[in-house]
Write a protein that holds these residues in place. Structure first.
Motif, mmCIF file in Angstrom:
data_model
loop_
_atom_site.group_PDB
_atom_site.id
_atom_site.type_symbol
_atom_site.label_atom_id
_atom_site.label_comp_id
_atom_site.label_asym_id
_atom_site.label_seq_id
_atom_site.Cartn_x
_atom_site.Cartn_y
_atom_site.Cartn_z
ATOM 1 N N HIS A 1 6.734 -41.102 16.517
ATOM 2 C CA HIS A 1 6.931 -39.773 15.938
ATOM 3 C C HIS A 1 5.620 -39.185 15.419
ATOM 4 O O HIS A 1 5.609 -38.443 14.428
ATOM 5 C CB HIS A 1 7.960 -39.819 14.802
ATOM 6 C CG HIS A 1 9.230 -39.117 15.186
ATOM 7 N ND1 HIS A 1 10.037 -39.546 16.203
ATOM 8 C CD2 HIS A 1 9.821 -37.991 14.700
ATOM 9 C CE1 HIS A 1 11.063 -38.737 16.321
ATOM 10 N NE2 HIS A 1 10.966 -37.780 15.431
ATOM 11 N N THR A 2 4.527 -39.506 16.071
ATOM 12 C CA THR A 2 3.245 -38.943 15.656
ATOM 13 C C THR A 2 2.607 -38.198 16.817
ATOM 14 O O THR A 2 2.968 -38.396 17.983
ATOM 15 C CB THR A 2 2.269 -40.047 15.228
ATOM 16 O OG1 THR A 2 2.164 -40.976 16.321
ATOM 17 C CG2 THR A 2 2.766 -40.770 13.992
ATOM 18 N N GLY A 3 1.660 -37.358 16.460
ATOM 19 C CA GLY A 3 0.940 -36.603 17.462
ATOM 20 C C GLY A 3 0.127 -37.502 18.376
ATOM 21 O O GLY A 3 -0.300 -38.596 17.989
ATOM 22 N N THR A 4 -0.094 -37.038 19.593
ATOM 23 C CA THR A 4 -0.836 -37.824 20.566
ATOM 24 C C THR A 4 -1.406 -36.870 21.611
ATOM 25 O O THR A 4 -1.034 -35.699 21.653
ATOM 26 C CB THR A 4 0.090 -38.862 21.241
ATOM 27 O OG1 THR A 4 -0.692 -39.670 22.109
ATOM 28 C CG2 THR A 4 1.165 -38.187 22.071
ATOM 29 N N THR A 5 -2.319 -37.386 22.398
ATOM 30 C CA THR A 5 -2.811 -36.591 23.510
ATOM 31 C C THR A 5 -2.247 -37.176 24.797
ATOM 32 O O THR A 5 -2.349 -38.376 25.041
ATOM 33 C CB THR A 5 -4.338 -36.597 23.555
ATOM 34 O OG1 THR A 5 -4.822 -35.993 22.359
ATOM 35 C CG2 THR A 5 -4.848 -35.807 24.757
ATOM 36 N N LEU A 6 -1.636 -36.315 25.578
ATOM 37 C CA LEU A 6 -1.003 -36.766 26.815
ATOM 38 C C LEU A 6 -1.960 -36.548 27.986
ATOM 39 O O LEU A 6 -2.494 -35.447 28.161
ATOM 40 C CB LEU A 6 0.290 -35.981 27.043
ATOM 41 C CG LEU A 6 1.051 -36.292 28.330
ATOM 42 C CD1 LEU A 6 1.743 -37.646 28.236
ATOM 43 C CD2 LEU A 6 2.055 -35.193 28.619
#
Lengths: 365, 365, 365, 365
Positions: free
Chosen positions: A324-329
């Protein structure tokens, strides 16, 4: 609910990486000869892997008919057709949401039980069975003087200057109109000869940048007799739009001049009516062959907006659904830089199914 | 067929100059308090005759509820509401087809038996029962945190410069979002304060010339929870579009940036996803709150194109259906120079009915 | 049309001697664990070839799931399940109409294009996919306290003397009620222990004479909460009957005492109502748990009449459809002398699907 | 859901003591002349208050057509017909549940919000709009050679000895068959002359005892051409049963010999087929004109079981829903000792609507 149609009933099923996708088509008249070669050509028009403009996923999209066609003809019982997923690569689903995809909404809706590998039931691959169903409808329609064509009207910022066939007299046999329509297209790309190269370049440019691009498909039904469509909720526009908006990536649908009509005066928008040799027709076709939701006998014109393929190589801001955390896809793999060329037969299939359902509903006793 | 909805079922009936028009609404939960004053306000927003911008036909549009509401609350049984046609003037139907109207297609379809006085069943008057149904849906929705708003985005060539509320955080309570939306509108005209006067002028200019003008209505659903909408044929966009295209004069429907998406790159079109305080949302809302046909919890955005009123004072080329010869049509009487202002509550009604049908379908066991 | 259900949607397809038969089931909740062993047991109950009481056609009826179940759980997307016709013998269709079969009507309807080998789409074999769908519904229901049972009430002139479970208190947990119901049945035949042998003899006697025999199946839904069913056209009885009458050979359906009620006085037929520990129940259950089309919380009771298998060895008067002249039909081959034992799980499947569709429709927001 | 039909769509509404009850009928062909006198006769057959055999509630049941009929002919648009509740007596609803009525289930379903005065939406009064719709369907059918008749087959323990018209040749024009059928009935009671008096006595006996009595209605469709009905879920029996079970008090439906077939051997049950003058027919009609769910051209035969009127003068055990305690219910007021005579036109209406929907569905292109 996941069933479409009134006298035709379509039930679609399948997931991108499951054993098979397919469709049940109920309500086709019995005794209709179905040309497998024609169907195969239609499937090939939608299939990926044909050029540098589409995904490298290599699916033969071979249709297996399980029921409803016997000895090359429809039996009158429901037709079930399946396409096995031969190129499905069994890998784990990535917990990172892909922006613009249904991953996020499927996750909310189905609580994590959705089979989201490759888009699952929300994959554009589901349009293959739709094209199959459309190929049957087209054959039934063609015997009754109705022909369906579509082409690309725009790719990204490149619009076709050849214009809509909006003022066709509507008096020519549908077959000839369709031939004229098709004759104007490039050989290897479903757009007008003058626009095809620029459109291809637009796709290649997007791909080169790890990006994707959208576009507009323009479809026409020739030869649909006046009177098809039902009052109010049963309008031909409602029917066609409900089917077209089921197609993944479609975000806009218009008939005739559509949104363009909103900027016009009534005196320009109204299609003047005249009579010739006992036949009533209109001078222009701004209304796209539909008035009050019912066909007037002029060509039925529709335009369908497709958004850019959401799968792009460029890095994107996203969320990991496990932490549930931000990430770079960063997506790797086989993606269409533009779905629009492959969407042309899909739009035709939708129009064919809608026209046939309308004809069947209007059948009298 | 002339019934709309899945768990809600709407049946609409009536002809412009018949005894009454009305609607049957089945599937509303029981025990819902229905505020007659709220309904009356909604009806008044659509009613004609309020200003120099609309037709002078003076219909009070008083709704009489025949069933399904008892003691101010829904009983759970189908609601039938009728509106008597008090201002219907019994005159003969003119044999001259009115360009842009359904006269022509109704004639083909029903073989001359259609009651075409005033447009008959194809009259825009049929949107009155739709607004009534929508007013009930809105009240049910509001208790569940869902609010619907709409405004005019353009009239003729005048577009609202204030933009779409496309990047709203989606985290604000729906009620507040709706209040913000409404606060930006002019008092007497459902458009932003900065655009309202120019739009009115555009309408007056058309009327002065014996002409009419079209426009675009922009609607938003606030507070619709993610997961509403069904896979493929049951997409929220299919459902909304099928209802919106039933509305007379609608010729285009788009969601989010709609046709605009067709000109964009994927990297711009994709709405980046982020998480904040355990809530997942998107930075932008180009997809209009719908991915894969299913709501993602962001505001649902739609734009609806209305063509110019086909009834204009200017002479038009037409056909006399009795003699089957060309003629010049000169319409006199009461006509709206622009239906768009009155269409705003109609779009809201469609969105409310669609949202409620979606919520009911998604209800779990 | 050939689609059943409201929130569940079933599409069935296939022909007895085509490649496969199957079903698409849409609307099941996601995340439901589906026990393959349970499904296999249900399929086996319906499968032929198990004893001297049924046809020797030996179909394993192995179900292949193409979509909608992933990792043993429903994904929320439509489930398609197919059963290949492994024992289909490719022979020509006989031009002689088989009395009591659909050959005649299929011929009229589909103009000779129907694939009538083995009954085609009208074959009792189509109940196999129905039992599959029912097995899924049963699992979903069981988790929500609803259980379905059925047994044979009569074979030919042999009626079960053990009576209907019509006066059950309705207060016992459904699981226990079902266990009590099943405990009273014979081990190898779905009828009460005291009737089973006589019923088997009735079947053997018919078979020995080259004849067949009909019977009645009695089904019950335990644990369906009150309030399930919709007003008027949506009555639970309408829903169940529409599904049961789709089953080949069904010619009568009744609820509670059914036709028996027609001979009763109101004072006997009315089920007296009482309250106990805050729960309202009825002393008797002549109405079969349904009042005004809506469940009252008592066991839902239905009885279904099956006609004798139309395929018999005895010579029959018929017509040759090629010569259009009279003929004597002598059928050889594998036929059930009685479909009723195998119909028991089919009736259960119908009740399960109906109960689940009802529960889903009644789900609130 | 509360909508019935495929190409016909029926929406019914209203509550017994509300302002009005009515129906919307969509899908009738345009240009059909509708004879008001014929409709009034049909309504009168169902209306109460005609003799000592029915309730004294005196409703003229005057139909007001709001739409869809203009100049005596159908316009093609939906027909809405309403019947005002002129004899509704505004009294409070009694908190005591009436055994056998829908009070109990409506209370569970709608949580006390249902308008249960006089049965509300569950009242038998709702069959009045159904008879109206049936009267329109009958007129459309009659022009196409289809006639519908029904009669009482039993009242309580009195069965009609004149038998079912099950072996009719099916070759006679429908009109003549219907005349023969009707000629055998008593003048003032819809049963055979030989049974009418005994049946009336059975009703009077029940009434005298403060009780009520049930019965069976037998209906027949003459002249329905072979091929009507759709495969599997669309069977004619499914369609008819779903409509018949919507009628209050119906607890059983069978076709042909129905439950009687369950006790027969195949050699007796199968209807031998023969050809005569190029026409194929069956010697008997045990299957009631339907094979595989599809009409074979023989008369379609159905029998419908009605339970005794639940409203009786005799004291009954019940529950007071306010105190949740047991009570004794003593009903006063106007009640039918037997609904069966008034149910005869209701069964006919259902068969007519079902036949017409089937014909429309089978219409070809």
């Amino acid at each position: 609910m996941n069933v479409w149609g009134n006298r035709l009933k379509l039930s679609i099923f399948g997931e991108s990486h499951g054993p098979a996708i397919g469709i049940v088509i109920d309500g086709l008249p019995s005794g209709e000869a179905m040309d497998e070669a024609m169907t195969a050509r239609e499937m090939a028009r939608r299939a990926p892997g044909k050029s540098d403009l589409s995904t490298a996923r290599n699916e033969p999209d071979e249709v297996k008919v399980l029921s409803g066609i016997h000895g090359g003809k429809t039996t009158g019982a429901p037709i079930c057709a399946v396409i096995c997923n031969t190129d499905a690569r069994p890998r784990d689903y990535d917990a990172k949401l892909r922006p613009g995809h249904a991953d996020w909404t499927a996750l909310i809706k189905f609580g994590g039980y959705a089979d989201l590998r490759g888009g699952g039931h929300f994959s554009g691959r589901l349009t293959a069975p739709l094209v199959y169903a459309g190929s049957l409808a087209k054959q039934v329609l063609s015997r009754r003087g109705v022909e369906i064509c579509a082409k690309i009207a725009s790719i990204g910022r490149i619009s076709d200057a050849s214009g809509m066939p909006c003022a066709l007299p509507g008096k020519q046999p549908a077959k000839e109109s369709a031939e004229t329509f098709l004759a104007a297209l490039a050989n290897d790309f479903p757009a007008s000869r003058q626009s095809a190269e620029a459109m291809k370049e637009e796709i290649r440019a997007a791909r080169k940048q790890g990006d994707s691009v959208g576009g507009i498909v323009e479809g026409v039904i020739y030869g649909l007799r006046g009177g098809i469509g039902e009052p109010f909720f049963g309008s031909l526009e409602s029917s066609a739009a409900s089917l077209l908006f089921a197609v993944p990536a479609v975000k806009g649908v218009e008939f005739g001049r559509g949104f363009g009509l909103a900027a016009m005066r009534g005196s320009d928008a109204n299609d003047a009516i005249y009579a010739e040799n006992g036949v009533i027709a209109s001078r222009t076709n701004n209304n796209g062959g539909i008035l009050g939701g019912i066909a007037n006998g002029m060509p039925v014109l529709t335009r369908v907006a497709f958004k850019p393929t959401p799968s792009i190589a460029l890095p994107q801001e996203s969320v990991d659904t496990e932490s549930h955390t931000g990430t770079t896809l960063r997506l790797s793999g086989r993606h269409d830089p533009c779905v629009v060329p492959r969407a042309v037969p899909v739009v035709e299939a939708c129009l064919a199914l809608c026209a046939l359902d309308g004809l069947l509903q209007a059948a009298g006793i």
